[in-house]
Scaffold this active site. Sequence first.
Site, PDB file in Angstrom:
ATOM      1  N   HIS A 163      -0.431   2.564   7.523  1.00 15.48           N
ATOM      2  CA  HIS A 163       0.746   3.063   6.800  1.00 15.48           C
ATOM      3  C   HIS A 163       0.978   2.333   5.493  1.00 15.48           C
ATOM      4  O   HIS A 163       2.068   2.365   4.942  1.00 15.48           O
ATOM      5  CB  HIS A 163       2.009   2.955   7.681  1.00 15.48           C
ATOM      6  CG  HIS A 163       1.785   3.403   9.088  1.00 15.48           C
ATOM      7  ND1 HIS A 163       1.568   2.528  10.114  1.00 15.48           N
ATOM      8  CD2 HIS A 163       1.698   4.642   9.602  1.00 15.48           C
ATOM      9  CE1 HIS A 163       1.354   3.213  11.240  1.00 15.48           C
ATOM     10  NE2 HIS A 163       1.427   4.485  10.953  1.00 15.48           N
TER      11      HIS A 163
HETATM   12  S1  FES Z   1       1.497  -0.427   8.173  1.00 14.94           S
HETATM   13 FE1  FES Z   1       1.797   0.542  10.091  1.00 14.94          FE
HETATM   14  S2  FES Z   1       0.500  -0.570  11.416  1.00 14.94           S
HETATM   15 FE2  FES Z   1       0.265  -1.574   9.499  1.00 14.94          FE
END
Ligand code: FES
Length: 204
Positions: A163
């Site tokens: 993410h």
């Molecule tokens: S940014 Fe979501 S698991 Fe690393």
Amino acid sequence: MSETLAHSGNVDDSKRTWLIATSCAGAVGGIAAVVPFVSSFQPSEKAKAAGAAVEADISALKPGEKMTVEWRGKPVWILRRTPEQLAELPKNDSLLADPKSERKQSELTPAYARNENRSIKPDTLVVVGICTHLGCSPSDKFQPGAQPSLPDDWPGGWLCPCHGSTFDMAGRVYKNKPAPDNLEVPPHVYLSDTRLLIGEDKKA
Ligand code: FES
């Protein structure tokens, strides 16, 4: 993607977390590439799974290089930073969520790592290679400068492929990212100049 991971199970369970980590793009190479040091693991497989401390021989680690050892089923990164990489760290502070590692100190940053470098010896960083968001394993992005998914003035660090959380070369998370906290510095102690014990910090 965050929804899928968020409902995929108990992310606090180490086995589960590792499954999530290895399912993320690019995460597998992290631990597989390492391990020229498997022979330095002292405890049995059973003891390791139970959380026994592991020794790491860092004698071959050169500035700019990273190795990985496994502790409690998790990858622990040992990074020997270059003088240039260390010099960049103070410049990041205003961009970081917790530059002084003040959050969750007992979980994330032992007292001996609560400094600008987050390390006992200035050049040698020891962190758990698991993102504090949902448990993916961030990718090495040590090369400074513009590149996909990173700012043009990127100073080097890690990018979580799941993410987009980013961490500097001390494992400190940047502001306004999904990951709430810095990477965990595990308990560790130097047994000698070239031998680290990870998982305990009382022996010397
Ligand atoms: S940014 Fe979501 S698991 Fe690393």
